[in-house]
Design a protein around this motif. Structure first.
Motif, short mmCIF file in Angstrom:
data_model
loop_
_atom_site.label_atom_id
_atom_site.label_comp_id
_atom_site.label_asym_id
_atom_site.label_seq_id
_atom_site.Cartn_x
_atom_site.Cartn_y
_atom_site.Cartn_z
N GLY A 125 -9.67 -7.32 4.23
CA GLY A 125 -9.51 -5.92 3.84
C GLY A 125 -8.45 -5.22 4.68
O GLY A 125 -7.88 -5.79 5.62
N GLU A 126 -8.21 -3.97 4.34
CA GLU A 126 -7.20 -3.16 5.03
C GLU A 126 -7.56 -3.00 6.51
O GLU A 126 -8.70 -2.64 6.83
CB GLU A 126 -7.12 -1.79 4.35
N ASP A 127 -6.62 -3.27 7.36
CA ASP A 127 -6.85 -3.18 8.81
C ASP A 127 -7.95 -4.12 9.29
O ASP A 127 -8.54 -3.90 10.36
CB ASP A 127 -7.19 -1.74 9.23
N SER A 170 -7.59 -1.30 13.62
CA SER A 170 -7.51 -2.77 13.59
C SER A 170 -7.62 -3.35 14.99
O SER A 170 -7.70 -4.57 15.14
CB SER A 170 -6.20 -3.23 12.95
N ASP A 194 -3.80 -5.89 14.37
CA ASP A 194 -2.36 -5.67 14.28
C ASP A 194 -1.76 -5.89 15.68
O ASP A 194 -2.08 -5.15 16.62
CB ASP A 194 -2.11 -4.23 13.80
N LYS A 217 -6.27 -13.10 4.74
CA LYS A 217 -5.92 -11.73 5.13
C LYS A 217 -6.46 -10.73 4.11
O LYS A 217 -7.03 -9.70 4.47
CB LYS A 217 -4.40 -11.63 5.23
#
Lengths: 255, 255, 255, 255
Positions: free
Chosen positions: C212-214, D235, C218, C208
């Protein structure tokens, strides 16, 4: 006395797919007309090769981006050599990967002009003649960029995506009239000194070696498949197929 | 003394595509092994035809839905006749259009068993052998239902959609090992007395007449394309193509 | 007294997409019925979460591979809770990459049973009811393997390819009856502790972080898209779409 | 003082999809900039409608086929109103079905100029700005002709096929930079007085009646889907989806 052989016309007759398909059709009994933009000596060599093997061929230098060039060629060939039974549109528009900011309007338009508009012009000049005769075929060399866009391929993908939809549209109108349109997705590197060879320059041999034995598409092998397509009986026509080396990952797979 | 000819195996060898492809491969120098589920007399006729033309052929009745049937056939052929160089999976699972409420679980499962699981079993038995030999080809006859689902095609489309993705998956693993997998979308009616002929019964002749000259796919023409595919040099392999009569609307077009 | 809320049913209600979509529908006024195969405690947590937020939910442990399990669930829910207005089939069949020789018949069949046959069973039990009511929706979570086969994906790709064609076939029959079928291609890693989390185990956090971020999908965001799909007015329905993180390369691109 | 609202720009803001999406974004808190080629009164009505509902909007007449028109608009809007957070390219190039012989070079080129080159120009002017800001979205209304060519659609299909591949190419370059590109295939008739209405003239009402209740795509419904797409968290982005009425046969099905 007009030539009695059926005529095969190729636009984009370099030393790769175009030249090999011309050779194959000449060997199969066609008069092959080879047209390309530049390199008169190279064109001469291709024509002489065919003649030396006992085939019939003519050569023509022609800038397909100029008005009337394609139309006049079709008219000339039909009048002076004979009815074009089969044609190959073999011009590409690959300009390498360029970021959007580096893709000029001029480059984008030229991609369309060569890769989408030029085959439309060839079709406009040729297919109604074929339809009137109730027979004929138009083979169109295409590229992976016709089925998916990639980063840096803005001009090429837009032009080739247009080409593919054009071919489906032409097929829908002309197949019932006896004219076979086929769109061939070349999904791998072709062992072609005039195109990939020129792009890679001195690195071509190293690149070729890196691909291993049979790791680049042999244009002579492609020529056999094109010949096969152009001679499928009309009860069993193929509109689209893909070609790549056994070592190459198809475009739809992970690399 | 073992047979010296390369072996061609077809599962689903009726009087349509299967039988004609077997004939084509026998004419090209293969020992053709024809397997089908029923009609011993029909199978005998196909084998005798090939032998009468100077070719080599064997016949085998076999229910591909039974455990071990395909696996034993591959084992038997490889041991008693010779290494299978090329194979054709030619079983379909068309059951006509049925509303969801009329599509039984049994019919849905049988569709999968014949159209998805059976080619997986053939691949499991055969492709590792070919990979070890570094050469071979598996042709898979498929249908429009592999690329789009239609009303009433719940069983057939699910089975054929699975078949197509299986072929892509097999190709991704085995092409680099020298084994050519090709998926052929038959997108029109085949002039085949054993399948479409039986479905339509007495109406077959009227249907055929309604399609006009060359309005149904000639299985002998298809056989030439299959032969071509199986003999493409490995630098220029095709994975997927479509076949239909010139009069037929491609699946992607409006009708 | 029977529940007055419309009912939403999800098969495959883990802590990823399934659970989040259930939560979203409950928040939007549905009674959410969550079914999953195992982990009673986990199921309880999801149901309690929804109830704690003021929503209505029920939970049910169920092995979708067993005969009558899905059919009985639909019957039970419709009788004891109310008409199912919207359903989500959210079971996958990813077993990781396995070479053909390591893909057992059992694994191949189980892939089909869970990923192709199970949604067919849900559709058979549910869609005729919805059609009779003239309204309803079936959302089907799918995977990249539904649109292209990859090496090692023999079981998964065959099962998902079948799923996609099934969805098109269901849509063709049921859309005109007011029932919306949507096939959603999840083309990237989902931040889901119950599935990817379990597959990766201790490596999940590192994986994860590497995205990286996003960089992972989600599931709460996906839930909003599912909610949107299920509530498109019938004059403007979507049948297929893809979802991936902005950082991820779409399946059709080079990596 | 510069406007504090995020800006939404639509090219092709008629009374159909373009106008309704503008309205939806204005209702959601954007300053909507509506650009269209002609009908100043119609444009004024759309802008006034939005303002009367308490939203912010500006209108601009603009011929997208002229050099610098799109580029200047982007520059003007960014300078005088504010950074464009989201844009919709909504120009079509449908000219009805024309046989190849009736498709002039001029019509073919105009199709490309409006449907392929114009979105490229918008992307060139806008996406680098969005990339620098690390956020933004470009929605592109597209048509069935982007995914299959039909008889008589030579100009339209070539232009739209190019548009689709362009969108994939833009997405590949800009998604990782935080810019969301979405390609929406409108696969059915839109209840749009400015486009289909004008094409059909007096027959529009009869046509609409023939489609039945909800049998034409409601542009207000489409607007909700566009709004949803433009606000998917990064995302979980969708690149391509299709929209049609529940009564309409998807393009891939038999009619």
């Amino acid at each position: 006395m007009p030539d009695q052989k059926p005529v095969f016309l190729v636009l984009g007759a370099g030393a790769g797919i175009g030249g090999h398909v011309a050779k194959r059709f000449a060997a199969g009994g066609y008069h092959a007309v080879l047209a390309r933009r530049s390199d008169e000596a190279g064109l001469r060599r291709l024509v002489d090769d065919i003649r030396d093997s006992g085939g019939e061929a003519s050569g023509k230098l022609l800038d397909a981006s100029l008005p009337d060039s394609i139309e006049d060629l079709v008219e000339d060939v039909e009048r002076s050599i004979g009815p074009i039974h089969s044609a190959l549109f073999n011009l590409g528009a690959q300009i390498g990967n360029r970021r959007l900011e580096d893709t000029t309007y001029k480059a984008f338009e030229l991609g369309w002009r060569l890769a989408t508009f030029a085959p439309f012009r060839l079709a406009s000049a040729l297919l109604p003649r074929m339809a009137q005769r109730g027979t004929g075929s138009l083979l169109v060399t295409s590229a992976t960029a016709a089925v998916r866009g990639n980063a840096g391929q803005h001009s090429h993908a837009a032009a080739m995506g247009g080409r593919r939809m054009l071919c489906q549209s032409l097929n829908a109108e002309f197949a019932p009239k006896g004219v076979h349109v086929a769109h061939i997705v070349i999904d791998g590197p072709v062992d072609a000194p005039d195109t990939l060879g020129k792009m890679l320059g001195d690195n071509f041999d190293a690149y070729k070696a890196s691909k291993g034995e049979d790791g680049m598409i042999d244009p002579a092998a492609v020529a056999e498949t094109y010949w096969h397509l152009a001679h499928q009986p009309r009860s069993a026509w193929t509109h689209e197929l893909d070609i790549r080396p056994y070592t190459d990952t198809p475009w739809w797979n992970d690399n």
